[in-house]
Design a protein around this motif. Structure first.
Motif, PDB file in Angstrom:
ATOM      1  N   LEU A   1      51.880 -37.319  34.206  1.00 25.50           N
ATOM      2  CA  LEU A   1      52.980 -37.113  33.800  1.00 25.50           C
ATOM      3  C   LEU A   1      53.408 -38.205  35.207  1.00 25.50           C
ATOM      4  O   LEU A   1      53.437 -38.253  35.749  1.00 25.50           O
ATOM      5  CB  LEU A   1      54.093 -36.190  33.643  1.00 25.50           C
ATOM      6  CG  LEU A   1      55.055 -36.390  32.956  1.00 25.50           C
ATOM      7  CD1 LEU A   1      55.285 -36.903  31.922  1.00 25.50           C
ATOM      8  CD2 LEU A   1      56.988 -35.304  32.956  1.00 25.50           C
TER       9      LEU A   1
ATOM     10  N   LEU B   1      52.587 -39.690  29.416  1.00 23.94           N
ATOM     11  CA  LEU B   1      51.960 -38.963  29.630  1.00 23.94           C
ATOM     12  C   LEU B   1      50.878 -39.646  29.644  1.00 23.94           C
ATOM     13  O   LEU B   1      50.191 -40.401  28.823  1.00 23.94           O
ATOM     14  CB  LEU B   1      52.066 -37.713  28.822  1.00 23.94           C
ATOM     15  CG  LEU B   1      51.599 -36.201  29.069  1.00 23.94           C
ATOM     16  CD1 LEU B   1      51.718 -36.349  29.860  1.00 23.94           C
ATOM     17  CD2 LEU B   1      51.640 -35.697  27.506  1.00 23.94           C
TER      18      LEU B   1
ATOM     19  N   TRP C   1      46.047 -33.376  31.976  1.00 29.81           N
ATOM     20  CA  TRP C   1      47.272 -35.398  31.387  1.00 29.81           C
ATOM     21  C   TRP C   1      48.076 -36.012  32.337  1.00 29.81           C
ATOM     22  O   TRP C   1      48.304 -34.477  33.636  1.00 29.81           O
ATOM     23  CB  TRP C   1      47.722 -35.329  30.147  1.00 29.81           C
ATOM     24  CG  TRP C   1      46.978 -34.924  29.338  1.00 29.81           C
ATOM     25  CD1 TRP C   1      46.379 -33.778  28.481  1.00 29.81           C
ATOM     26  CD2 TRP C   1      47.184 -36.052  27.926  1.00 29.81           C
ATOM     27  NE1 TRP C   1      45.682 -34.043  27.374  1.00 29.81           N
ATOM     28  CE2 TRP C   1      46.178 -35.667  27.079  1.00 29.81           C
ATOM     29  CE3 TRP C   1      47.514 -37.299  28.272  1.00 29.81           C
ATOM     30  CZ2 TRP C   1      45.445 -36.434  26.033  1.00 29.81           C
ATOM     31  CZ3 TRP C   1      47.096 -38.535  26.936  1.00 29.81           C
ATOM     32  CH2 TRP C   1      46.022 -37.779  26.291  1.00 29.81           C
TER      33      TRP C   1
ATOM     34  N   VAL D   1      59.536 -38.736  26.765  1.00 28.01           N
ATOM     35  CA  VAL D   1      58.125 -38.443  27.140  1.00 28.01           C
ATOM     36  C   VAL D   1      57.122 -39.141  25.912  1.00 28.01           C
ATOM     37  O   VAL D   1      56.987 -39.130  24.564  1.00 28.01           O
ATOM     38  CB  VAL D   1      57.217 -37.357  26.963  1.00 28.01           C
ATOM     39  CG1 VAL D   1      55.698 -36.867  27.116  1.00 28.01           C
ATOM     40  CG2 VAL D   1      57.879 -36.730  27.729  1.00 28.01           C
TER      41      VAL D   1
ATOM     42  N   ILE E   1      53.323 -40.404  24.600  1.00 23.76           N
ATOM     43  CA  ILE E   1      51.904 -40.347  25.070  1.00 23.76           C
ATOM     44  C   ILE E   1      51.062 -40.810  24.968  1.00 23.76           C
ATOM     45  O   ILE E   1      51.407 -41.716  23.628  1.00 23.76           O
ATOM     46  CB  ILE E   1      52.011 -38.917  23.956  1.00 23.76           C
ATOM     47  CG1 ILE E   1      52.992 -37.365  24.294  1.00 23.76           C
ATOM     48  CG2 ILE E   1      50.514 -38.035  23.943  1.00 23.76           C
ATOM     49  CD1 ILE E   1      52.369 -36.292  23.170  1.00 23.76           C
TER      50      ILE E   1
ATOM     51  N   VAL F   1      50.961 -31.980  34.540  1.00 17.76           N
ATOM     52  CA  VAL F   1      51.367 -31.015  32.979  1.00 17.76           C
ATOM     53  C   VAL F   1      51.284 -29.437  33.822  1.00 17.76           C
ATOM     54  O   VAL F   1      51.295 -28.893  33.230  1.00 17.76           O
ATOM     55  CB  VAL F   1      51.075 -31.525  32.261  1.00 17.76           C
ATOM     56  CG1 VAL F   1      51.325 -32.533  31.119  1.00 17.76           C
ATOM     57  CG2 VAL F   1      49.241 -31.492  32.080  1.00 17.76           C
TER      58      VAL F   1
END
Length: 167
Positions: A135, A123, A133, A85, A87, A49
Motif C-alpha cells: 500500500l 495498492l 500487496w 484505495v 487497486i 497489507v
C-alpha cells in the motif's frame, strides 16, 4: 483478482528502524530519495497489507541480518476511508518488468506519481513476494484518512540469519 485481505477494517503494516518510529507516517525517506513507486520530492509511506510482507520488503533491501543488528518497530495502521484505495492490477502496469526485482525505471516512478497525485492510497503488487500487496500512501492526499493502531518492537526469528560459522 481482489488483493484486499480486509473485511470491515482495513489495516496496513510497515517496519521501520526504531529511531524513525515517530515519523513512520511522514514519508520522509521517499521524499528525500524517491522509491520504487515515486520520484524524490513526493512524500509516500510504503506499507504492506500483512506484517510478513512488510518484513520481507525490508529484508529484501538490507537482509535479515540488518533486522537483527538494529532495533526495529512494526507499525499497524488503519485506512479509515476504504473507498479511497486505488487497486492497480498487475496487467494495468505498462511494463510487467516493473513488478520484478530489478532497477527501478524513471517511467515506473512517473506512472506511480500520477496515481499518487490523484489517489490517497494506491495498492500495488509486491516485488518481494508476488502474491502479496503493498500500500502506497500519498501523504498529502491521505492526511486524516489513516491512523496508527499499534507499534511494537520487532524481534527477528534468528533462524533466518546466515550462519557464518557454518560456511
Amino acid at each position: 483478482m481482489n488483493p484486499l485481505p480486509w473485511d470491515e477494517r482495513w489495516y496496513a503494516w510497515r517496519l521501520d528502524r526504531e529511531m524513525y518510529s515517530d515519523t513512520w507516517d511522514r514519508g520522509l525517506g521517499s521524499n528525500r530519495r524517491g522509491g520504487r513507486w515515486n520520484t524524490p520530492g513526493r512524500r509516500v509511506v510504503y506499507a504492506s497489507v500483512d506484517p510478513s510482507t512488510a518484513i520481507l520488503e525490508v529484508a529484501a533491501h538490507g537482509g535479515f541480518d540488518a533486522l537483527d543488528e538494529e532495533p526495529h518497530v512494526l507499525t499497524c495502521f488503519e485506512v479509515i476511508h476504504e473507498a479511497s484505495v486505488r487497486i492497480v492490477q498487475p496487467e494495468e502496469v505498462p511494463n510487467p518488468h516493473w513488478l520484478h526485482p530489478m532497477k527501478t525505471s524513471p517511467n515506473q516512478r512517473k506512472f506511480a506519481d500520477a496515481l499518487l497525485a490523484e489517489h490517497p492510497f494506491v495498492l500495488v503488487s509486491s516485488v518481494a513476494t508476488r502474491h502479496s500487496w503493498n500500500l502506497l500512501v500519498s501523504c498529502d492526499l491521505a492526511e486524516g484518512q489513516f491512523r496508527m493502531i499499534s507499534q511494537e518492537r520487532f524481534g527477528l526469528d534468528t533462524r533466518l540469519l546466515k550462519d557464518l560459522a557454518a560456511s
